[in-house]
Design an enzyme around this catalytic site. Structure first.
Site, PDB file in Angstrom:
ATOM      1  N   GLN A 150      19.567 -19.153  11.195  1.00 12.99           N
ATOM      2  CA  GLN A 150      20.433 -19.422  10.044  1.00 12.99           C
ATOM      3  C   GLN A 150      19.828 -20.317   8.953  1.00 12.99           C
ATOM      4  OE1 GLN A 150      24.800 -21.410   9.001  1.00 12.99           O
ATOM      5  NE2 GLN A 150      24.385 -20.899  11.099  1.00 12.99           N
TER       6      GLN A 150
ATOM      7  N   GLU B  94      22.227 -26.083  15.006  1.00  9.88           N
ATOM      8  CA  GLU B  94      23.268 -26.647  14.147  1.00  9.88           C
ATOM      9  C   GLU B  94      23.956 -27.906  14.692  1.00  9.88           C
ATOM     10  OE1 GLU B  94      24.713 -25.664  11.028  1.00  9.88           O
ATOM     11  OE2 GLU B  94      25.812 -27.521  11.359  1.00  9.88           O
TER      12      GLU B  94
ATOM     13  N   ASP C 176      22.514 -26.191   9.516  1.00  7.56           N
ATOM     14  CA  ASP C 176      21.711 -25.000   9.229  1.00  7.56           C
ATOM     15  C   ASP C 176      21.754 -24.637   7.741  1.00  7.56           C
ATOM     16  OD1 ASP C 176      20.749 -24.497  11.736  1.00  7.56           O
ATOM     17  OD2 ASP C 176      22.392 -23.203  12.319  1.00  7.56           O
TER      18      ASP C 176
ATOM     19  N   GLY D  65      36.917 -41.436  -0.324  1.00  5.37           N
ATOM     20  CA  GLY D  65      36.724 -42.389  -1.412  1.00  5.37           C
ATOM     21  C   GLY D  65      37.909 -43.318  -1.587  1.00  5.37           C
ATOM     22  N   GLY D  66      38.108 -43.753  -2.791  1.00  7.21           N
ATOM     23  CA  GLY D  66      39.171 -44.708  -3.059  1.00  7.21           C
ATOM     24  C   GLY D  66      40.513 -44.060  -3.365  1.00  7.21           C
TER      25      GLY D  66
HETATM   26  N1  CAO Z   1       4.886 -11.796  15.928  1.00  8.14           N
HETATM   27  C1  CAO Z   1       4.528 -12.434  17.042  1.00  8.14           C
HETATM   28  N2  CAO Z   1       5.052 -13.610  17.452  1.00  8.14           N
HETATM   29  C2  CAO Z   1       6.005 -14.130  16.671  1.00  8.14           C
HETATM   30  C3  CAO Z   1       6.438 -13.523  15.472  1.00  8.14           C
HETATM   31  C4  CAO Z   1       5.824 -12.292  15.116  1.00  8.14           C
HETATM   32  N3  CAO Z   1       6.179 -11.637  14.005  1.00  8.14           N
HETATM   33  N4  CAO Z   1       7.402 -14.281  14.935  1.00  8.14           N
HETATM   34  C5  CAO Z   1       7.558 -15.335  15.745  1.00  8.14           C
HETATM   35  N5  CAO Z   1       6.724 -15.255  16.784  1.00  8.14           N
HETATM   36  C6  CAO Z   1       6.592 -16.206  17.890  1.00  8.14           C
HETATM   37  C7  CAO Z   1       6.183 -17.574  17.445  1.00  8.14           C
HETATM   38  O1  CAO Z   1       4.802 -17.614  17.213  1.00  8.14           O
HETATM   39  C8  CAO Z   1       6.619 -18.421  18.634  1.00  8.14           C
HETATM   40  O2  CAO Z   1       5.646 -18.309  19.644  1.00  8.14           O
HETATM   41  P1  CAO Z   1       5.023 -19.569  20.466  1.00  8.14           P
HETATM   42  O3  CAO Z   1       6.193 -20.296  21.050  1.00  8.14           O
HETATM   43  O4  CAO Z   1       4.167 -18.903  21.480  1.00  8.14           O
HETATM   44  O5  CAO Z   1       4.262 -20.394  19.522  1.00  8.14           O
HETATM   45  C9  CAO Z   1       7.835 -17.651  19.135  1.00  8.14           C
HETATM   46  O6  CAO Z   1       7.832 -16.395  18.471  1.00  8.14           O
HETATM   47  C10 CAO Z   1       9.226 -18.178  18.919  1.00  8.14           C
HETATM   48  O7  CAO Z   1       9.371 -19.147  18.000  1.00  8.14           O
HETATM   49  P2  CAO Z   1      10.458 -20.312  18.192  1.00  8.14           P
HETATM   50  O8  CAO Z   1       9.977 -21.275  19.240  1.00  8.14           O
HETATM   51  O9  CAO Z   1      10.672 -20.837  16.844  1.00  8.14           O
HETATM   52  O10 CAO Z   1      11.786 -19.565  18.715  1.00  8.14           O
HETATM   53  P3  CAO Z   1      12.895 -20.080  19.762  1.00  8.14           P
HETATM   54  O11 CAO Z   1      13.869 -18.968  19.814  1.00  8.14           O
HETATM   55  O12 CAO Z   1      12.317 -20.509  21.051  1.00  8.14           O
HETATM   56  O13 CAO Z   1      13.540 -21.363  19.071  1.00  8.14           O
HETATM   57  C11 CAO Z   1      14.746 -22.566  17.336  1.00  8.14           C
HETATM   58  C12 CAO Z   1      14.520 -21.227  18.057  1.00  8.14           C
HETATM   59  C13 CAO Z   1      15.686 -22.299  16.205  1.00  8.14           C
HETATM   60  C14 CAO Z   1      15.361 -23.585  18.304  1.00  8.14           C
HETATM   61  C15 CAO Z   1      13.394 -23.105  16.816  1.00  8.14           C
HETATM   62  O14 CAO Z   1      12.772 -22.098  16.064  1.00  8.14           O
HETATM   63  C16 CAO Z   1      13.507 -24.366  15.975  1.00  8.14           C
HETATM   64  O15 CAO Z   1      13.727 -25.473  16.480  1.00  8.14           O
HETATM   65  N6  CAO Z   1      13.342 -24.215  14.648  1.00  8.14           N
HETATM   66  C17 CAO Z   1      13.336 -25.331  13.712  1.00  8.14           C
HETATM   67  C18 CAO Z   1      14.708 -25.854  13.489  1.00  8.14           C
HETATM   68  C19 CAO Z   1      15.667 -24.803  12.993  1.00  8.14           C
HETATM   69  O16 CAO Z   1      15.448 -24.122  12.039  1.00  8.14           O
HETATM   70  N7  CAO Z   1      16.792 -24.740  13.677  1.00  8.14           N
HETATM   71  C20 CAO Z   1      17.918 -23.984  13.171  1.00  8.14           C
HETATM   72  C21 CAO Z   1      18.027 -22.692  13.756  1.00  8.14           C
HETATM   73  S1  CAO Z   1      19.512 -21.944  13.166  1.00  8.14           S
HETATM   74  O17 CAO Z   1      20.664 -22.523  14.184  1.00  8.14           O
END
Ligand code: CAO
Length: 415
Positions: free
Chosen positions: A17, A139, A168, A247-248
């Site tokens: 998001q 979020e 988000d 606020g106030g």
């Molecule tokens: N081809 C190949 N690999 C890909 C890719 C693609 N096109 N796109 C993504 N990937 C891989 C990434 O390289 C990553 O791999 P590694 O872990 O091996 O480095 C993996 O996909 C997943 O990425 P991620 O760790 O970001 O995904 P997740 O689902 O585990 O975590 C989230 C999700 C949101 C917790 C995390 O991305 C995060 O903390 N983001 C920053 C904060 C944020 O934006 N949070 C709000 C999210 S909305 O509620």
């Protein structure tokens, strides 16, 4: 008519998001947003909370309008080369992966700069540099660590998260401002830069008035507009203020006609000082207009509970819309508690393009929230979200790949 960000190309590496909120806004302002997704799977939200079998979820469609989708396996060596070509062609790379993911993919800031020194690299992370910088964040985590949860809810209950996605979508908004600012600075320096919007920081920015109150509390030990005054107690930290206004201008949520069976038959009522006499007249307590216990804002502060109970006796005789009409005639600030159903049906929001009906080839018609920011010279035209990989061939051709090369990359699993 042209669009404000015509000619700006965004390599959109966002998911879920926060990041998609940001790139959707940039797309609405006219940027060419190329969303890079994992081949075969795509943004995880495509299949989250699905309501129509086989169709992209509303979670995805409502956050990815006006974008193009390409699928690239960025861990495949040939896929990496395609991403490099995109980096060379784009102005901004936006990402919200977990900390370190982009580096692990081989696309460090230094590498990106080598490929394109004008590239702006914009990231959402949960936290800024510090002890929690490596944490993944969603979020509600952001709402809790940014000060929103500890200051939301009622004094006698636990901390509460809000329905507004301030962690988000709020951080996505902050990031979008950072990006356009960096684009503006680039017109003078010719250089790209890193833009970071941490979710904790974004939530705290939206809770600015609560940090204000923390300091007032430490100085004076009491905050007279909070419901804890005069009978409750204040502790060391800003307490939860229920529905008190920030606020106030004291305010509270009051019952309206029908509250017994309609959970949203309520109105927010503000006892704004300049219209106090009118308030007294409307609720039939004319004597309060001059009575020393009620006539001034300071005199009213310890009596707010009693005053709102009296106003509520009046609002309970009206529907929230009747109350709004009467109060508006007297310039008394108030707001009916609108349900999502009422908002979805609101004709005026549809007229302004804030609520938009969109046609999707798989799911059919759905409602979305359009661009909340209206520019007079850059109107927003909301276009449906892309299907997974819908524009892969088109974008590859624009990057100069021939039909044969595209087919070979597809066979190799790179795209
Ligand atoms: N081809 C190949 N690999 C890909 C890719 C693609 N096109 N796109 C993504 N990937 C891989 C990434 O390289 C990553 O791999 P590694 O872990 O091996 O480095 C993996 O996909 C997943 O990425 P991620 O760790 O970001 O995904 P997740 O689902 O585990 O975590 C989230 C999700 C949101 C917790 C995390 O991305 C995060 O903390 N983001 C920053 C904060 C944020 O934006 N949070 C709000 C999210 S909305 O509620």
């Amino acid at each position: 008519m042209g669009k404000a960000l015509d000619g700006v190309r965004i390599l959109d590496f966002t998911h879920v998001q926060s990041g998609p909120t940001c790139t959707q806004l940039l797309a609405w302002f006219g940027a060419d947003v190329i969303k890079v997704e994992r081949a075969g799977a795509g943004d995880i939200t495509r299949e989250q909370l699905r309501d129509v079998p086989g169709a992209d979820s509303l979670y995805f469609t409502m956050l990815n309008h006006n974008k193009r989708s390409v699928t690239i396996d960025t861990k495949n060596p040939e896929g990496k080369l395609v991403l490099e070509a995109l980096i060379q062609k784009c102005d901004v790379l936006v990402e919200n992966f977990a900390p370190g993911a982009l580096d692990r993919m081989g696309f460090t800031w230094e590498r990106i700069q080598e490929l394109n020194p004008r590239m702006i690299v914009a990231s959402v992370k949960g936290f800024g540099p510090g002890p929690y910088e490596d944490c993944k964040v969603y979020e509600n985590v952001a709402q809790c660590v940014g000060g929103a949860a500890s200051t939301t809810g009622f004094d006698d209950g636990p901390p509460v998260v809000t329905g507004a996605q301030i962690g988000d979508s709020g951080t996505g908004l902050h990031l979008a401002l950072g990006i356009v600012t960096a684009l503006y600075q680039r017109t003078m320096t010719g250089r790209g830069q890193k833009v970071l919007a941490a979710m904790q920081d974004g939530v705290l920015n939206l809770c600015r008035v609560k940090l204000r109150d923390q300091q007032r509390l430490e100085r004076t030990g009491v905050m007279k507009e909070y419901p804890q005054y005069p009978n409750g107690t204040f502790g060391e930290a800003v307490p939860r203020a229920g529905n008190a206004s920030g606020g106030g201008q004291p305010g509270w949520i009051l019952k309206c006609k029908g509250w017994e069976h309609d959970p949203n038959a309520y109105i927010y009522f503000i006892t704004q000082a300049p219209v106090w006499v009118k308030i007294c007249n409307v609720i039939g307590r004319e004597e309060w207009a001059t009575h020393p216990d009620y006539a001034t804002p300071d005199a009213r502060l310890p009596r707010l509970k009693e005053i709102f109970a009296e106003v509520e006796r009046w609002t309970m005789t009206k529907t929230k819309f009747e109350a709004m009409e009467i109060l508006n005639e007297h310039d008394i600030p108030c707001g009916p508690i609108l349900s999502m159903k009422e908002i979805a049906d609101d004709e005026s929001l549809r007229k302004t393009g804030t609520i938009v009906e969109v046609e999707h080839p798989v799911r059919g018609k759905y409602l979305t929230v359009g661009n909340p920011i209206k520019l007079s010279d850059s109107p927003t035209d909301v276009k449906r979200s892309p299907l997974l990989g819908e524009h892969t061939d088109e974008v590859m051709a624009e990057l100069g790949y021939s039909r044969k090369q595209i087919d070979a990359l597809r066979t190799a699993g790179a795209i």
